[in-house]
Design a protein around this motif. Sequence first.
Motif, PDB file in Angstrom:
ATOM      1  N   PHE A 289       0.851  -1.195   0.000  1.00  0.00           N
ATOM      2  CA  PHE A 289       0.000   0.000   0.000  1.00  0.00           C
ATOM      3  C   PHE A 289       0.885   1.244   0.000  1.00  0.00           C
ATOM      4  O   PHE A 289       1.894   1.294   0.712  1.00  0.00           O
ATOM      5  N   HIS A 290       0.499   2.216  -0.813  1.00  0.00           N
ATOM      6  CA  HIS A 290       1.249   3.468  -0.834  1.00  0.00           C
ATOM      7  C   HIS A 290       0.310   4.614  -1.143  1.00  0.00           C
ATOM      8  O   HIS A 290      -0.610   4.482  -1.951  1.00  0.00           O
ATOM      9  N   SER A 291       0.545   5.763  -0.499  1.00  0.00           N
ATOM     10  CA  SER A 291      -0.261   6.961  -0.729  1.00  0.00           C
ATOM     11  C   SER A 291       0.518   7.962  -1.567  1.00  0.00           C
ATOM     12  O   SER A 291       1.727   8.139  -1.367  1.00  0.00           O
ATOM     13  N   LEU A 292      -0.188   8.604  -2.491  1.00  0.00           N
ATOM     14  CA  LEU A 292       0.413   9.696  -3.250  1.00  0.00           C
ATOM     15  C   LEU A 292       0.258  10.974  -2.444  1.00  0.00           C
ATOM     16  O   LEU A 292      -0.840  11.284  -1.953  1.00  0.00           O
ATOM     17  N   GLN A 293       1.353  11.702  -2.289  1.00  0.00           N
ATOM     18  CA  GLN A 293       1.378  12.872  -1.416  1.00  0.00           C
ATOM     19  C   GLN A 293       1.149  14.160  -2.199  1.00  0.00           C
ATOM     20  O   GLN A 293       1.396  14.223  -3.411  1.00  0.00           O
ATOM     21  N   PRO A 294       0.673  15.214  -1.509  1.00  0.00           N
ATOM     22  CA  PRO A 294       0.549  16.521  -2.170  1.00  0.00           C
ATOM     23  C   PRO A 294       1.922  17.022  -2.621  1.00  0.00           C
ATOM     24  O   PRO A 294       2.963  16.532  -2.172  1.00  0.00           O
ATOM     25  N   LEU A 295       1.914  18.030  -3.474  1.00  0.00           N
ATOM     26  CA  LEU A 295       3.172  18.590  -3.972  1.00  0.00           C
ATOM     27  C   LEU A 295       3.818  19.507  -2.944  1.00  0.00           C
ATOM     28  O   LEU A 295       3.137  20.183  -2.176  1.00  0.00           O
ATOM     29  N   THR A 296       5.146  19.545  -2.978  1.00  0.00           N
ATOM     30  CA  THR A 296       5.879  20.596  -2.277  1.00  0.00           C
ATOM     31  C   THR A 296       5.917  21.815  -3.192  1.00  0.00           C
ATOM     32  O   THR A 296       5.611  21.741  -4.389  1.00  0.00           O
ATOM     33  N   GLU A 297       6.342  22.933  -2.642  1.00  0.00           N
ATOM     34  CA  GLU A 297       6.431  24.152  -3.450  1.00  0.00           C
ATOM     35  C   GLU A 297       7.427  23.974  -4.598  1.00  0.00           C
ATOM     36  O   GLU A 297       7.162  24.373  -5.732  1.00  0.00           O
ATOM     37  N   GLU A 298       8.567  23.346  -4.328  1.00  0.00           N
ATOM     38  CA  GLU A 298       9.588  23.174  -5.362  1.00  0.00           C
ATOM     39  C   GLU A 298       9.117  22.209  -6.454  1.00  0.00           C
ATOM     40  O   GLU A 298       9.439  22.380  -7.630  1.00  0.00           O
ATOM     41  N   GLN A 299       8.362  21.192  -6.081  1.00  0.00           N
ATOM     42  CA  GLN A 299       7.819  20.286  -7.089  1.00  0.00           C
ATOM     43  C   GLN A 299       6.829  21.010  -7.993  1.00  0.00           C
ATOM     44  O   GLN A 299       6.797  20.777  -9.209  1.00  0.00           O
ATOM     45  N   ALA A 300       6.029  21.891  -7.400  1.00  0.00           N
ATOM     46  CA  ALA A 300       5.065  22.658  -8.192  1.00  0.00           C
ATOM     47  C   ALA A 300       5.784  23.573  -9.176  1.00  0.00           C
ATOM     48  O   ALA A 300       5.381  23.708 -10.335  1.00  0.00           O
ATOM     49  N   VAL A 301       6.872  24.212  -8.736  1.00  0.00           N
ATOM     50  CA  VAL A 301       7.651  25.081  -9.623  1.00  0.00           C
ATOM     51  C   VAL A 301       8.248  24.258 -10.758  1.00  0.00           C
ATOM     52  O   VAL A 301       8.243  24.679 -11.924  1.00  0.00           O
ATOM     53  N   ALA A 302       8.777  23.070 -10.439  1.00  0.00           N
ATOM     54  CA  ALA A 302       9.341  22.199 -11.480  1.00  0.00           C
ATOM     55  C   ALA A 302       8.274  21.801 -12.499  1.00  0.00           C
ATOM     56  O   ALA A 302       8.538  21.709 -13.708  1.00  0.00           O
ATOM     57  N   LEU A 303       7.049  21.576 -12.020  1.00  0.00           N
ATOM     58  CA  LEU A 303       5.941  21.226 -12.914  1.00  0.00           C
ATOM     59  C   LEU A 303       5.628  22.389 -13.849  1.00  0.00           C
ATOM     60  O   LEU A 303       5.411  22.197 -15.060  1.00  0.00           O
ATOM     61  N   VAL A 304       5.625  23.603 -13.315  1.00  0.00           N
ATOM     62  CA  VAL A 304       5.345  24.793 -14.119  1.00  0.00           C
ATOM     63  C   VAL A 304       6.412  24.967 -15.202  1.00  0.00           C
ATOM     64  O   VAL A 304       6.098  25.181 -16.384  1.00  0.00           O
ATOM     65  N   ILE A 305       7.671  24.855 -14.813  1.00  0.00           N
ATOM     66  CA  ILE A 305       8.763  25.029 -15.779  1.00  0.00           C
ATOM     67  C   ILE A 305       8.684  23.957 -16.863  1.00  0.00           C
ATOM     68  O   ILE A 305       8.886  24.225 -18.048  1.00  0.00           O
ATOM     69  N   SER A 306       8.349  22.732 -16.449  1.00  0.00           N
ATOM     70  CA  SER A 306       8.227  21.634 -17.409  1.00  0.00           C
ATOM     71  C   SER A 306       7.151  21.925 -18.437  1.00  0.00           C
ATOM     72  O   SER A 306       7.326  21.678 -19.639  1.00  0.00           O
ATOM     73  N   ARG A 307       6.025  22.473 -17.998  1.00  0.00           N
ATOM     74  CA  ARG A 307       4.936  22.790 -18.926  1.00  0.00           C
ATOM     75  C   ARG A 307       5.306  23.942 -19.868  1.00  0.00           C
ATOM     76  O   ARG A 307       4.869  23.988 -21.008  1.00  0.00           O
ATOM     77  N   LEU A 308       6.125  24.878 -19.373  1.00  0.00           N
ATOM     78  CA  LEU A 308       6.466  26.039 -20.186  1.00  0.00           C
ATOM     79  C   LEU A 308       7.561  25.745 -21.199  1.00  0.00           C
ATOM     80  O   LEU A 308       7.663  26.415 -22.222  1.00  0.00           O
ATOM     81  N   GLU A 309       8.395  24.774 -20.919  1.00  0.00           N
ATOM     82  CA  GLU A 309       9.504  24.472 -21.818  1.00  0.00           C
ATOM     83  C   GLU A 309       8.983  24.119 -23.211  1.00  0.00           C
ATOM     84  O   GLU A 309       8.061  23.334 -23.362  1.00  0.00           O
ATOM     85  N   GLY A 310       9.598  24.710 -24.199  1.00  0.00           N
ATOM     86  CA  GLY A 310       9.198  24.437 -25.576  1.00  0.00           C
ATOM     87  C   GLY A 310       8.053  25.303 -26.063  1.00  0.00           C
ATOM     88  O   GLY A 310       7.631  25.196 -27.198  1.00  0.00           O
TER      89      GLY A 310
END
Length: 570
Positions: A289-310
């Motif tokens: 069993f494993h739970s998916l955790q909410p994002l940290t602030e740095e993970q959210a920033v990495a997600l934003v940059i990933s979406r903007l790239e390209g």
Amino acid sequence: MINPFGNRIASDPWRLEVSDVSEINSDVYRYCLAALERVADGGRSISVLLCGAPGTGKTHLLGRLRTHLESSDTLCIFIAVRLQTSPRRFWRNLRRYFIESLFRPSKNGKTQFERLLLRNIGEFMVRTGKRSPVPHDRLLSDYIEHLCYNRRIPGNYGSVIVNILRHKNMSAACSWLKGDSLSPDEQAKLGVIVESDDEPDSEDDAREAVKTLCRIAGEVKIAVCFDQIEALQRYPGDTGGLFIFGQAIRTLHDETDNVLMITCVQQFFLDHLRDAVTEPDFDALSEYFHSLQPLTEEQAVALVISRLEGTQAHCKRVENTEWMHKFRKSIQKLVKRGELTARRALFQCELAIGEEQGELWKKDLAGDPETEFLEREFRRRMDRYKGRIEGEKTDAWMQSVIPVMANILDETVTEADQDIPKDLDIVLVGKTGKIGISFCNHTDMNSLAARLRRIREQTAGVQLEKIVLIRNSGSPISLNAKKAREYLDELKMFGKAELIRPTDELIEALAALRDVISEAGSGDLVSGERSLSETAVRSWIRNHNPSGVGSFVEGMILGTSLRGNPDGYL
């Protein structure tokens, strides 16, 4: 400029359309890979239960796993299963998803099934000392004999596998593996032998088919991923589908040795799942069993940059520290409360960029009025099903949604799950009594005649208000199908049976509503920042009768005039 944050819903692990951020849910991803290794090392099947809030990335994680397995040098079969199905059709649904996944193109344009078979033939050649650059007739014959004897594979599977390896009769081979009925000519071309015109118990047959496919895989590991488990609940408080699911997982867990089962469930649904299945079944499906955790602030920033790239916005946004500072500030409260999901982070960015675009974006960002949004989503899904109405394939769509629709229209109506004649696909129980429904979309007229004969025999003396026989309007009953017509006339003479012919548009509407209801139950029907509840969707259906579906289902329940083509032989 297209808003790069508009796509916030990952609905299909086969389509990982946006860039991936490895830091997000990395521990759970490694956990799944380690579980797959345990299957390989231990020679037994293992189950993993993943739990998380809506938008935490469960389906996205499955897509990441699929991408990894596709690029790996070690072959592993990936099977994705959406649980939009009737409890009485669970194994048939699983069988169909198995085959559809196996026939998807993989490396070098070959399907997963071809890669599996060619790998196993290669191993067979090494073990037996045979040498051949391509599988010729003698080698194929020896391999099929070895497969059938050593892995307990029925001979018909051997005949179908030969067709697949020779790229012959591929459509018929795929249909046979799915359990669809074939004409005598198609059966002869495949080389399959049908011993009787009596159909085996469809669910038993499908269960054995899935286990057979696992045995065919041999030492190749299979990752079977179950998503939208909430869709198994037909109406509030219903546990029948979840109970069947628990039994099925334990069957795979105990009776196969090369399967990793990954089940994704919403956090709010976990207790209901635990209560609905037996304790041994829950132990089997939640072995790890494993739970998916909410994002940290740095993970959210990495997600934003990933979406903007390209994108055109990349340099402007990433280098604009003021813009990024605003984004960080907008999510900090959510981070502190442990409520920041990937979906919510992307919405904040969609909002920020959208506001800069002016009036065009305001309506979309606020979210449409509920009725307007649901109408648009329903129509969009109807368009997705256009041209896909193919006889028996539509049976599964209708069987999963008709009992749900019946309960939406009349909350006293439920579906009977026990003591049902085998050839009745649905039995609705309500104020007007019991109503039996049977899908009669057989391609082979002999198979259709056999089903109608069995319905006559099985329902003799059974207390039913009426029997509804459903055959798509685009599937005529042949003029030469004398036995099928004879049995149909006999059923109608008793005054209980009625043949209805739903149009393609009506079936498309049923399939579309099935998707909307399932996505609402799984928390994936999102307008603006809101997730629409299943309760809201049920109310909309009840009040708006989209595409006349409500009238059609109500006709079956109450005996009023049925939409479609009610009597026709066509």
